[in-house]
Design a protein around this motif. Structure first.
Motif, PDB file in Angstrom:
ATOM      1  N   LEU A  31       0.830  -1.208   0.000  1.00  0.00           N
ATOM      2  CA  LEU A  31       0.000   0.000   0.000  1.00  0.00           C
ATOM      3  C   LEU A  31       0.863   1.256   0.000  1.00  0.00           C
ATOM      4  N   ALA A  32       1.959   1.210   0.731  1.00  0.00           N
ATOM      5  CA  ALA A  32       2.861   2.366   0.748  1.00  0.00           C
ATOM      6  C   ALA A  32       3.405   2.640  -0.655  1.00  0.00           C
ATOM      7  N   CYS A  33       3.751   1.585  -1.362  1.00  0.00           N
ATOM      8  CA  CYS A  33       4.267   1.749  -2.740  1.00  0.00           C
ATOM      9  C   CYS A  33       3.196   2.354  -3.638  1.00  0.00           C
ATOM     10  N   VAL A  34       1.997   1.775  -3.577  1.00  0.00           N
ATOM     11  CA  VAL A  34       0.897   2.215  -4.430  1.00  0.00           C
ATOM     12  C   VAL A  34       0.557   3.678  -4.143  1.00  0.00           C
ATOM     13  N   ARG A  35       0.492   4.013  -2.859  1.00  0.00           N
ATOM     14  CA  ARG A  35       0.150   5.394  -2.479  1.00  0.00           C
ATOM     15  C   ARG A  35       1.233   6.378  -2.901  1.00  0.00           C
ATOM     16  N   ALA A  36       2.451   5.870  -3.067  1.00  0.00           N
ATOM     17  CA  ALA A  36       3.527   6.734  -3.570  1.00  0.00           C
ATOM     18  C   ALA A  36       3.525   6.790  -5.101  1.00  0.00           C
ATOM     19  N   GLY A  37       2.522   6.140  -5.726  1.00  0.00           N
ATOM     20  CA  GLY A  37       2.394   6.237  -7.183  1.00  0.00           C
ATOM     21  C   GLY A  37       3.254   5.261  -7.960  1.00  0.00           C
ATOM     22  N   ALA A  38       3.701   4.195  -7.289  1.00  0.00           N
ATOM     23  CA  ALA A  38       4.567   3.228  -7.974  1.00  0.00           C
ATOM     24  C   ALA A  38       3.784   1.984  -8.387  1.00  0.00           C
ATOM     25  N   ASN A  39       4.017   1.493  -9.602  1.00  0.00           N
ATOM     26  CA  ASN A  39       3.603   0.148  -9.982  1.00  0.00           C
ATOM     27  C   ASN A  39       4.426  -0.849  -9.175  1.00  0.00           C
ATOM     28  N   VAL A  40       3.875  -2.027  -8.935  1.00  0.00           N
ATOM     29  CA  VAL A  40       4.579  -3.005  -8.104  1.00  0.00           C
ATOM     30  C   VAL A  40       4.563  -4.378  -8.772  1.00  0.00           C
ATOM     31  N   VAL A  41       5.726  -5.017  -8.813  1.00  0.00           N
ATOM     32  CA  VAL A  41       5.789  -6.442  -9.143  1.00  0.00           C
ATOM     33  C   VAL A  41       6.433  -7.116  -7.937  1.00  0.00           C
ATOM     34  N   SER A  42       5.712  -8.077  -7.363  1.00  0.00           N
ATOM     35  CA  SER A  42       6.117  -8.633  -6.074  1.00  0.00           C
ATOM     36  C   SER A  42       6.260 -10.141  -6.133  1.00  0.00           C
ATOM     37  N   THR A  43       7.209 -10.663  -5.352  1.00  0.00           N
ATOM     38  CA  THR A  43       7.366 -12.110  -5.207  1.00  0.00           C
ATOM     39  C   THR A  43       6.383 -12.698  -4.203  1.00  0.00           C
ATOM     40  N   CYS A  44       5.602 -11.873  -3.527  1.00  0.00           N
ATOM     41  CA  CYS A  44       4.701 -12.371  -2.480  1.00  0.00           C
ATOM     42  C   CYS A  44       3.806 -13.478  -3.054  1.00  0.00           C
ATOM     43  N   GLU A  45       3.989 -14.683  -2.560  1.00  0.00           N
ATOM     44  CA  GLU A  45       3.307 -15.847  -3.141  1.00  0.00           C
ATOM     45  C   GLU A  45       1.784 -15.717  -3.070  1.00  0.00           C
ATOM     46  N   GLU A  46       1.305 -15.232  -1.934  1.00  0.00           N
ATOM     47  CA  GLU A  46      -0.158 -15.132  -1.805  1.00  0.00           C
ATOM     48  C   GLU A  46      -0.750 -14.045  -2.706  1.00  0.00           C
ATOM     49  N   LEU A  47       0.107 -13.152  -3.196  1.00  0.00           N
ATOM     50  CA  LEU A  47      -0.375 -12.084  -4.084  1.00  0.00           C
ATOM     51  C   LEU A  47      -0.579 -12.582  -5.521  1.00  0.00           C
ATOM     52  N   SER A  48      -0.087 -13.768  -5.839  1.00  0.00           N
ATOM     53  CA  SER A  48      -0.200 -14.236  -7.234  1.00  0.00           C
ATOM     54  C   SER A  48      -1.645 -14.532  -7.626  1.00  0.00           C
ATOM     55  N   TYR A  49      -2.456 -14.891  -6.631  1.00  0.00           N
ATOM     56  CA  TYR A  49      -3.909 -14.965  -6.858  1.00  0.00           C
ATOM     57  C   TYR A  49      -4.587 -14.732  -5.514  1.00  0.00           C
ATOM     58  N   PRO A  50      -4.727 -13.470  -5.104  1.00  0.00           N
ATOM     59  CA  PRO A  50      -5.144 -13.158  -3.733  1.00  0.00           C
ATOM     60  C   PRO A  50      -6.657 -13.132  -3.543  1.00  0.00           C
ATOM     61  N   TRP A  51      -7.419 -13.300  -4.622  1.00  0.00           N
ATOM     62  CA  TRP A  51      -8.858 -13.032  -4.580  1.00  0.00           C
ATOM     63  C   TRP A  51      -9.637 -14.016  -3.733  1.00  0.00           C
ATOM     64  N   LEU A  52      -9.132 -15.190  -3.475  1.00  0.00           N
ATOM     65  CA  LEU A  52      -9.909 -16.169  -2.723  1.00  0.00           C
ATOM     66  C   LEU A  52      -9.413 -16.348  -1.294  1.00  0.00           C
ATOM     67  N   ARG A  53      -8.113 -16.299  -1.084  1.00  0.00           N
ATOM     68  CA  ARG A  53      -7.618 -16.451   0.290  1.00  0.00           C
ATOM     69  C   ARG A  53      -7.838 -15.160   1.088  1.00  0.00           C
ATOM     70  N   HIS A  54      -7.642 -14.037   0.427  1.00  0.00           N
ATOM     71  CA  HIS A  54      -7.727 -12.729   1.091  1.00  0.00           C
ATOM     72  C   HIS A  54      -8.587 -11.762   0.284  1.00  0.00           C
ATOM     73  N   PRO A  55      -9.870 -12.065   0.122  1.00  0.00           N
ATOM     74  CA  PRO A  55     -10.692 -11.219  -0.764  1.00  0.00           C
ATOM     75  C   PRO A  55     -10.753  -9.755  -0.339  1.00  0.00           C
ATOM     76  N   GLU A  56     -10.832  -9.500   0.952  1.00  0.00           N
ATOM     77  CA  GLU A  56     -10.944  -8.110   1.398  1.00  0.00           C
ATOM     78  C   GLU A  56      -9.651  -7.344   1.133  1.00  0.00           C
ATOM     79  N   LEU A  57      -8.533  -7.991   1.432  1.00  0.00           N
ATOM     80  CA  LEU A  57      -7.245  -7.326   1.194  1.00  0.00           C
ATOM     81  C   LEU A  57      -7.030  -7.099  -0.306  1.00  0.00           C
ATOM     82  N   ALA A  58      -7.446  -8.078  -1.109  1.00  0.00           N
ATOM     83  CA  ALA A  58      -7.301  -7.945  -2.558  1.00  0.00           C
ATOM     84  C   ALA A  58      -8.132  -6.774  -3.072  1.00  0.00           C
ATOM     85  N   LYS A  59      -9.356  -6.682  -2.587  1.00  0.00           N
ATOM     86  CA  LYS A  59     -10.231  -5.576  -3.015  1.00  0.00           C
ATOM     87  C   LYS A  59      -9.639  -4.231  -2.624  1.00  0.00           C
TER      88      LYS A  59
END
Lengths: 330, 330
Positions: free
Chosen positions: A97-125
């Motif tokens: 969120l800090a990156c995004v709020r600073a206006g940066a695109n992000v590519v991350s190795t975070c494994e759960e971020l590769s498809y976050p919509w089902l494990r963490h729907p609220e955080l993904a939204k």
């Protein structure tokens, strides 16, 4: 014709200078399309070190590693952050969120971020909404999850008229891999300890469910359930040699996705294997398997050119044209 | 999240009802996202036949096959044309332009259209300009060229930090394939006839150079040269059993792409194989090889959902998110 970066290198910040992050940073330094201008790591051993030294490059100087991410983001104003600090989305969300709020695109190795919509729907939204509000794109990827057990499966499925079932197997002989990975899969612990660690959670390969969810999304399956099991691979001395981790996804009571990760000391026939039962059936094998560390750095940096300039929001690998590697001139 | 069609099926016209076209038509009929409303074929044996019968479906009726494409396009006003009439761009360009001028997006099996920018730069520019003027997208694809020897190579390259050389091998035992393909590769003719046919041109697998150019474009290589050779595979009776076709692409005098297609009666170890020399090196094998006919229909129809709604112009597979197959429910 193909999209590409503009002529100006993209101002890039590296967030996380551990083993994987340093590999990403070294590759970013090599690439003409990126300009690695800063690196952040909160570990006391890293903060203040000259960046090139921290990346393990035989090159003096570079900016000092910053401990304070928000300050670095505000000062540097990167267009792109390459992020490699953790596997679990709740842990790393504040950083993203800090990156995004600073206006940066992000590519991350975070494994759960590769498809976050089902494990963490609220955080993904939340992350999707913030990315859109700030006009940037965010992607979680890597070699696994991110490529061999998901994107490559979906790519291969393009030759099929219909798909009935998918089985993906990744076998890694962790004797050839870094110690951190050996620990992560329980190599050398007792079977009792293994059971305790399974109970405690956050054990094994992170991202197998995410790979299955990404495949399901790609093929248009809304799974009823996706169950994961963790079994020890037993060494000749009776201790754990590693782990056999399996995920099974079902649709209307039938198993349609089976994902198997075996990571153990001395695992036989290391490989990546994709079997699609469908019309036509297809089976693909990469003997030896794609080596995780160099390939993760590659997928992250190769995806960057697809993410910068993409329509804003939280992306998955399904949204992007192929993130190709770079041919080198002789 | 992933792009997708809207809720309304896409009005689709099938252009060409030969073996490959009929296979594409049968798959289009099965797909909810497409509404196959008309088919065009100028062959006297096809015109006027009920469409479902011409497609080989066990289903009565359907509109009559139209002989006059321009009239059918004007009447039907399709949003999408699935085009399968020929391998050579100069031959099919008038058909493609008619579709584009009628406001239809096009996905075509035309082999030379899969990467037309180097063999036919003027025709490619014209088609691109017309597509943009009419707000539609045009793509040439299929299983080969279009997937196994190019798109899959570029996809796999995403795990590489840098790529030094690529070798792609496709071995097909044409004894298992349709007679038309056997003739196309010279199975059963004398070696003298084989040499004459090589001299005469338009012989062998069309699209090997296009695959190499697509790979080069994906990896960022501007090849100095791309040479193609055609050798007979000799049968025990001294006649040709088929063809060994090789393309070699060079950069600064070094060979960086080698594409090999062997199509012959009784070819040993049929397979698709991709070898990337790079960091890390990767080798992928599909034993048996992806079967051409069902896979071509699959790639064409799967790509359609990526082409409709895409920014207008002449596309290649490098421009699109992965054209995934369709998972079926139990």
């Amino acid at each position: 014709m193909t999209e590409s970066f503009g002529t100006k290198p993209v101002r890039t910040l590296l967030f996380g200078v551990g083993t994987i992050g340093a590999g990403i940073g070294r590759l970013a330094v090599e690439r003409d399309e990126l300009d690695l201008v800063a690196a952040v790591d909160s570990a006391p051993a890293q903060a203040g070190r000259p960046m090139y030294e921290a990346l393990g490059l035989d090159r003096a100087g570079g900016p000092a590693i910053e401990a304070d991410a928000e300050q670095a983001l505000a000062t540097v104003k990167p267009e792109l952050v390459l992020h490699a600090t953790g596997s679990f989305l709740p842990d790393v969300l504040p950083q993203l969120l800090a990156c995004v709020r600073a206006g940066a695109n992000v590519v991350s190795t975070c494994e759960e971020l590769s498809y976050p919509w089902l494990r963490h729907p609220e955080l993904a939204k939340q992350l999707d909404a913030e990315a859109k509000a700030h006009g940037v794109a965010v992607l979680g990827t890597g070699v696994n999850p991110g490529f061999v057990m998901d994107t490559l499966v979906v790519a291969l499925s393009g030759v099929c008229q219909q798909i009935e079932r998918v089985k993906i197997t990744r076998v890694v002989d962790v004797a050839t891999r870094r110690e951190q990975l050996q620990r992560k899969v329980g190599a050398g612990i007792t079977l009792e300890e293994f059971r305790e660690r399974v109970q405690a959670g956050r054990f094994g390969h992170v991202g197998l469910k995410e790979s299955c969810w990404l495949i399901a999304a790609g093929l248009g399956w809304q799974l009823d359930a996706l169950e994961e099991t963790f079994e020890p691979v037993v060494a000749s001395n009776g201790s754990a040699a590693g782990m056999l981790q399996t995920a099974r996804g079902t649709l209307a009571g039938r198993e349609v996705i089976e994902g198997i990760v075996q990571m153990s000391i001395g695992a036989e026939r290391p490989r990546d294997e994709i079997e699609i039962a469908g019309t036509p059936p297809v089976r693909l094998v990469i003997e030896g398997g794609v080596p995780g560390e160099p390939a993760t750095a590659a997928v992250i940096v190769n995806a960057a050119s697809r993410v910068v300039g993409h329509a804003p929001g939280l992306l998955t690998m399904l949204d992007l044209p192929l993130p190709a590697g770079k041919g080198v001139a002789p």
